[in-house]
Design a protein around this motif. Structure first.
Motif, mmCIF file in Angstrom:
data_model
loop_
_atom_site.group_PDB
_atom_site.id
_atom_site.type_symbol
_atom_site.label_atom_id
_atom_site.label_comp_id
_atom_site.label_asym_id
_atom_site.label_seq_id
_atom_site.Cartn_x
_atom_site.Cartn_y
_atom_site.Cartn_z
ATOM 1 N N SER A 1 0.825 -1.202 0.000
ATOM 2 C CA SER A 1 0.000 0.000 0.000
ATOM 3 C C SER A 1 0.865 1.261 0.000
ATOM 4 N N VAL A 2 1.944 1.254 0.791
ATOM 5 C CA VAL A 2 2.856 2.399 0.838
ATOM 6 C C VAL A 2 3.471 2.644 -0.531
ATOM 7 N N LEU A 3 3.930 1.569 -1.169
ATOM 8 C CA LEU A 3 4.545 1.699 -2.486
ATOM 9 C C LEU A 3 3.531 2.106 -3.549
ATOM 10 N N ALA A 4 2.290 1.651 -3.409
ATOM 11 C CA ALA A 4 1.248 2.032 -4.357
ATOM 12 C C ALA A 4 1.036 3.545 -4.347
ATOM 13 N N TRP A 5 0.948 4.127 -3.150
ATOM 14 C CA TRP A 5 0.808 5.577 -3.040
ATOM 15 C C TRP A 5 2.048 6.277 -3.590
ATOM 16 N N ARG A 6 3.202 5.733 -3.325
ATOM 17 C CA ARG A 6 4.454 6.332 -3.778
ATOM 18 C C ARG A 6 4.507 6.414 -5.310
ATOM 19 N N ILE A 7 4.211 5.308 -5.963
ATOM 20 C CA ILE A 7 4.264 5.274 -7.425
ATOM 21 C C ILE A 7 3.120 6.066 -8.035
ATOM 22 N N PHE A 8 1.948 6.003 -7.416
ATOM 23 C CA PHE A 8 0.795 6.783 -7.883
ATOM 24 C C PHE A 8 1.129 8.274 -7.943
ATOM 25 N N LEU A 9 1.691 8.808 -6.856
ATOM 26 C CA LEU A 9 2.019 10.233 -6.812
ATOM 27 C C LEU A 9 3.206 10.563 -7.701
ATOM 28 N N SER B 1 -3.222 -3.040 -6.377
ATOM 29 C CA SER B 1 -2.036 -3.782 -5.939
ATOM 30 C C SER B 1 -2.132 -4.223 -4.477
ATOM 31 N N PRO B 2 -2.560 -3.363 -3.519
ATOM 32 C CA PRO B 2 -2.721 -3.863 -2.142
ATOM 33 C C PRO B 2 -3.777 -4.959 -2.035
ATOM 34 N N PHE B 3 -4.872 -4.824 -2.801
ATOM 35 C CA PHE B 3 -5.923 -5.843 -2.773
ATOM 36 C C PHE B 3 -5.377 -7.187 -3.233
ATOM 37 N N LEU B 4 -4.648 -7.194 -4.342
ATOM 38 C CA LEU B 4 -4.102 -8.447 -4.860
ATOM 39 C C LEU B 4 -3.063 -9.034 -3.916
ATOM 40 N N SER B 5 -2.298 -8.146 -3.263
ATOM 41 C CA SER B 5 -1.306 -8.614 -2.295
ATOM 42 C C SER B 5 -1.976 -9.359 -1.143
ATOM 43 N N ARG B 6 -3.067 -8.777 -0.617
ATOM 44 C CA ARG B 6 -3.781 -9.412 0.496
ATOM 45 C C ARG B 6 -4.488 -10.693 0.054
ATOM 46 N N ARG B 7 -5.058 -10.664 -1.134
ATOM 47 C CA ARG B 7 -5.916 -11.765 -1.580
ATOM 48 C C ARG B 7 -5.123 -12.972 -2.088
ATOM 49 N N ILE C 1 1.388 -0.988 -13.903
ATOM 50 C CA ILE C 1 1.700 -0.193 -12.707
ATOM 51 C C ILE C 1 1.515 -1.034 -11.446
ATOM 52 N N ALA C 2 0.417 -1.769 -11.370
ATOM 53 C CA ALA C 2 0.186 -2.631 -10.203
ATOM 54 C C ALA C 2 1.270 -3.690 -10.096
ATOM 55 N N GLY C 3 1.710 -4.213 -11.233
ATOM 56 C CA GLY C 3 2.778 -5.200 -11.234
ATOM 57 C C GLY C 3 4.094 -4.621 -10.749
ATOM 58 N N VAL C 4 4.388 -3.391 -11.149
ATOM 59 C CA VAL C 4 5.608 -2.721 -10.695
ATOM 60 C C VAL C 4 5.574 -2.527 -9.183
ATOM 61 N N VAL C 5 4.424 -2.120 -8.654
ATOM 62 C CA VAL C 5 4.277 -1.948 -7.205
ATOM 63 C C VAL C 5 4.600 -3.254 -6.481
ATOM 64 N N LEU C 6 4.055 -4.362 -6.972
ATOM 65 C CA LEU C 6 4.281 -5.653 -6.326
ATOM 66 C C LEU C 6 5.741 -6.097 -6.433
ATOM 67 N N LEU C 7 6.373 -5.840 -7.579
ATOM 68 C CA LEU C 7 7.783 -6.190 -7.741
ATOM 69 C C LEU C 7 8.650 -5.410 -6.754
ATOM 70 N N PHE C 8 8.401 -4.114 -6.638
ATOM 71 C CA PHE C 8 9.148 -3.295 -5.683
ATOM 72 C C PHE C 8 8.906 -3.766 -4.246
ATOM 73 N N SER C 9 7.663 -4.151 -3.964
ATOM 74 C CA SER C 9 7.335 -4.624 -2.627
ATOM 75 C C SER C 9 8.035 -5.945 -2.328
ATOM 76 N N MET C 10 8.165 -6.808 -3.334
ATOM 77 C CA MET C 10 8.880 -8.073 -3.164
ATOM 78 C C MET C 10 10.362 -7.819 -2.881
ATOM 79 N N ILE C 11 10.938 -6.831 -3.560
ATOM 80 C CA ILE C 11 12.337 -6.471 -3.293
ATOM 81 C C ILE C 11 12.484 -5.981 -1.851
ATOM 82 N N THR C 12 11.500 -5.206 -1.386
ATOM 83 C CA THR C 12 11.536 -4.697 -0.017
ATOM 84 C C THR C 12 11.501 -5.831 0.993
ATOM 85 N N ASP C 13 10.730 -6.889 0.712
ATOM 86 C CA ASP C 13 10.622 -8.013 1.635
ATOM 87 C C ASP C 13 11.920 -8.803 1.763
#
Length: 496
Positions: free
Chosen positions: A154-162, A305-311, A365-377
């Motif tokens: 969710s944090v990364l989604a807002w970051r990339i969105f803005l 992207s946050p929805f797909l991450s949770r689901r 865009i949603a895919g990029v958010v998830l990829l960045f989030s995976m790198i963060t993990d």
């Protein structure tokens, strides 16, 4: 009085406002890239009078220096000690230099060509490095301000969105107001006077975004991990820690996947204008409408992207989004080659293309958010394996890949254009239709190959929700054991 926050422990959930404020900092990076990619070459070659080759050379050298400065900045911030933690000193310090350098970039002195080349080169390098002094620590901060599997997305989604939305608004305002066509300047983009208010606006936006994001995340400082005396490394030790972080298997897998996905996107973006003008035969207003569809996609990608991450989890969702963007992005050219679409340039075709652009860009865009989030993990996995956290190094490596790979897509697109013998000064009316068809017939299989590699590599990534939570529990146990050995924690007020 409440118990002091233990650095590294889970911080309270971030509010939506905190996510927005933190993400707002990425606007500086977006404004810088948007302005340089859109205006810099034409400004210095057509208005200032430097040859396009020299301008391109200056941009390339600055990009090269920037790419190699990133790991240094990441490593230094990983080992920095201050009352403001490891990241915030760099973030605060970068704000004014970034704004000043960006203003200077668009207001060069009346010097000779050689001196102007040096001016452009120096200002570009300083600008890129100072932006990196904010962007790298800020990107590293994502892994520190939240350790929650879904909250990070969710944090990364807002970051990339803005990062996409606000810089696009700045560019649209610049075209509509500062560089608008007038009787005195029929081609407004060549009006030098228009770049002065643009420079002021863009510099101010960059300054505010950096300061707002830095100040807005100060309340998270007590929860950020601090470097103790026993963890301060020599240059050799820092180099070893950097090597250990960059050779983490999970990091390598998701980074390689991101490389191939970025190359595929870079080729498509570079050829997009060619396809829009020569293959689909859209008019400038129609192409502008498609840009609107791309911007609208950021709005849909933000909650997706946050929805797909949770689901479904990040890996499964990321693979699905890569596959979906591949199908959506290539179904229309295949249908045209089979004569299954409305006439070229028609509004019916535009409507179909608008929908596919909206859906395809949303998936990307949603895919990029998830990829960045995976790198963060990877940060917790790396800490568990090495005993060290290297958020700055991993963020810098990701930035390095993005900057170096961005040129690869352009290079491949140029090779494809030459391969089909695309003529100079061609118009949609006089171009041999087979040439643009050949370009599509080469690009479409290439997109399938690059996406297939991306999906295959991602399938070996192992850090899912269960693995991430397990890493957090083991790290929490180690932290608690260390705190118990050190003695009781004295109650002190929290900051922020």
């Amino acid at each position: 009085m409440s118990a002091a926050a233990v650095p590294g422990e889970r911080a309270p959930k971030m509010t939506t406002w905190q996510k927005i404020v933190f993400g707002f900092g990425s606007v500086a990076f977006g404004v810088k890239d948007g302005g340089i990619n859109t205006f810099l070459l034409v400004f210095y070659s057509q208005i200032v009078g430097i040859s396009a080759t020299l301008v391109s050379l200056a941009i390339s050298i600055a990009l090269f220096v920037d790419a190699f400065a990133d790991p240094v900045i990441g490593t230094v911030s990983d080992h920095w000690r201050s009352k403001l933690g490891r990241r915030h000193p760099f973030m605060y310090a970068s704000a004014v230099p970034v704004a000043v350098c960006y203003f200077l970039l668009w207001n060069p002195p009346a010097w000779s060509t050689g001196a102007l080349f040096v001016y452009l080169l120096v200002v570009s390098i300083v600008l890129r490095v100072t932006v990196a002094c904010y962007e790298i620590p800020s990107a590293a901060l994502v892994a520190e301000i939240s350790r929650d599997y879904d909250e990070r997305t969710s944090v990364l989604a807002w970051r990339i969105f803005l990062q996409i939305l606000i810089p696009a608004a700045v560019l649209m305002l610049t075209f509509a107001v500062f560089l608008a066509n007038t009787k005195a300047h029929p081609n407004g983009i060549l009006n030098r006077d228009g770049y002065f208010p643009y420079a002021i606006l863009a510099s101010a936006v960059m300054l505010v975004s950096i300061l707002a994001s830095s100040f807005g995340t100060r309340s998270r400082i007590p929860y950020l991990r601090k470097i103790g005396d026993d963890e301060r490394s020599s240059i050799k030790g820092a180099a070893r820690q950097t090597y250990e972080a960059l050779t983490n298997k999970s990091f390598l897998l998701v980074t390689i996947a991101a490389i191939f996905a970025s190359v595929a996107s870079g080729v498509n973006n570079s050829l997009g204008t060619y396809f829009g003008v020569y293959f689909w035969k859209f008019t400038p207003p129609q192409l502008s409408a498609l840009v609107t569809g791309g911007l609208l996609a950021t709005v849909f990608a933000l909650p997706l992207s946050p929805f797909l991450s949770r689901r479904y989890g990040k890996k499964k969702a990321g693979i699905a989004l890569v596959a979906a963007s591949l199908v959506i992005g290539n179904i229309t050219p295949i249908m045209k080659l089979l004569y299954l679409l409305p006439p070229d340039g028609s509004n019916a075709l535009l409507a179909i293309f608008f929908i596919t652009t909206l859906l395809g860009t949303t998936c990307i865009i949603a895919g990029v958010v998830l990829l960045f989030s995976m790198i963060t993990d990877v940060n917790e996995d790396n800490e568990l394996r090495t005993g060290k956290r290297s958020e700055g190094v991993l963020a810098a490596a990701n930035s390095f890949v993005g900057k170096t790979v961005s040129g690869v897509g352009i290079l491949i697109a140029g090779i494809l254009i030459d391969l089909v013998h695309f003529p100079a000064h061609a118009t949609p009316q006089n171009l041999d239709p087979q040439i643009i068809r050949n370009l599509v017939l080469i690009n479409t299989p290439l997109q399938f190959v690059l996406s297939a590699i991306t999906i295959t590599v991602l399938s070996f990534y192992k850090i899912d929700r269960t693995a991430h939570e397990s890493n957090l529990k083991q790290l929490a146990g180690a932290t608690a054991a260390g705190a118990e050995d050190a003695g009781p924690v004295i109650d002190t007020p929290k900051l922020g």
